[in-house]
Motif scaffolding. Structure first.
Motif, mmCIF file in Angstrom:
data_model
loop_
_atom_site.group_PDB
_atom_site.id
_atom_site.type_symbol
_atom_site.label_atom_id
_atom_site.label_comp_id
_atom_site.label_asym_id
_atom_site.label_seq_id
_atom_site.Cartn_x
_atom_site.Cartn_y
_atom_site.Cartn_z
ATOM 1 N N MET A 120 1.788 -25.902 26.842
ATOM 2 C CA MET A 120 0.533 -25.452 26.287
ATOM 3 C C MET A 120 0.000 -24.302 27.146
ATOM 4 O O MET A 120 0.019 -24.375 28.370
ATOM 5 N N LYS A 121 -0.460 -23.262 26.483
ATOM 6 C CA LYS A 121 -1.008 -22.108 27.193
ATOM 7 C C LYS A 121 -2.531 -22.117 27.128
ATOM 8 O O LYS A 121 -3.119 -22.455 26.109
ATOM 9 N N ALA A 125 -5.259 -19.525 18.470
ATOM 10 C CA ALA A 125 -5.773 -20.674 19.213
ATOM 11 C C ALA A 125 -7.281 -20.747 19.033
ATOM 12 O O ALA A 125 -7.933 -19.739 18.761
ATOM 13 N N ASP A 139 -2.759 -24.963 22.514
ATOM 14 C CA ASP A 139 -3.212 -23.752 23.200
ATOM 15 C C ASP A 139 -4.703 -23.547 22.934
ATOM 16 O O ASP A 139 -5.194 -23.848 21.843
ATOM 17 N N GLU A 144 -0.168 -22.054 32.182
ATOM 18 C CA GLU A 144 0.563 -22.983 31.329
ATOM 19 C C GLU A 144 0.383 -24.384 31.886
ATOM 20 O O GLU A 144 0.451 -24.582 33.102
#
Length: 190
Positions: free
Chosen positions: A1-2, A49, A140, A177
């Motif tokens: 996941m960013k 996102a 994200d 991340e």
């Protein structure tokens, strides 16, 4: 996941080097230009996102210029720390009006609380509780926030960093991340 972290664009209070957290001021012309430049940077990233902001205008205005077509959710939990009686003052003014308190704060900024201000521990808890809830969604996300809040998040993710040494310039972004409670820096202050 960013996770995409963005500090709001410049305000007149930033330009004048005033202490402010809860004071709700808008972007100045430089801040507007910074937001549009960030919009250009993010076009190439093609991010889909949810964008979270604080409840304060400077973050909302920045987010709307960067991500005009994306869902934006404002959360009071992401608001900057309230500096109480010091809001809207320069360091010199605080030193002149509150010399003893100013010295105490310089010696112990995480423990000393200025008059009518939010305790740092309360602020830290509020920010990190919100961040944890966003992480639990496992998708994200973007935070358009304030320097104090973003520093608090980055210090939690990367304990080896010095809180005051975390540089996040207006007009830039940072990407981290997250995977299984481990964090990795992808881009810093770009």
């Amino acid at each position: 996941m960013k996770i995409y972290l963005i500090r709001h664009g410049e305000t007149e209070y930033n330009r004048r080097h005033l202490f402010y957290g809860k004071t709700d001021v808008s972007l100045n012309q430089t801040g507007i230009e910074q937001a549009y430049l960030l919009a250009e940077k993010f076009e190439r990233l093609n991010i889909d996102a949810i964008v979270y902001t604080s409840s304060l205008q400077r973050t909302i205005e920045t987010a709307k210029r960067i991500f005009p077509n994306q869902t934006t959710i404002s959360l009071e939990a992401l608001d900057e720390k309230d500096f109480g009686a010091w809001e809207g003052m320069t360091a010199d003014q605080i030193n002149s009006d509150f010399p003893v308190e100013w010295e105490q704060w310089l010696l112990s900024p995480f423990e000393y609380t200025p008059k009518n201000a939010e305790r740092f521990s309360d602020f830290q808890y509020r920010i990190l509780d919100c961040f944890e809830k966003l992480l639990q969604k496992k998708e994200d996300f973007v935070i358009v926030g304030h320097l104090g809040g973003l520093r608090t998040i980055l210090k939690k993710c990367f304990p080896e960093l010095d809180f005051w040494g975390i540089v996040l310039e207006q007009g830039n972004y940072t990407i981290i991340e997250a995977e299984n409670s481990l964090f990795k820096i992808i881009e810093w202050n770009t």
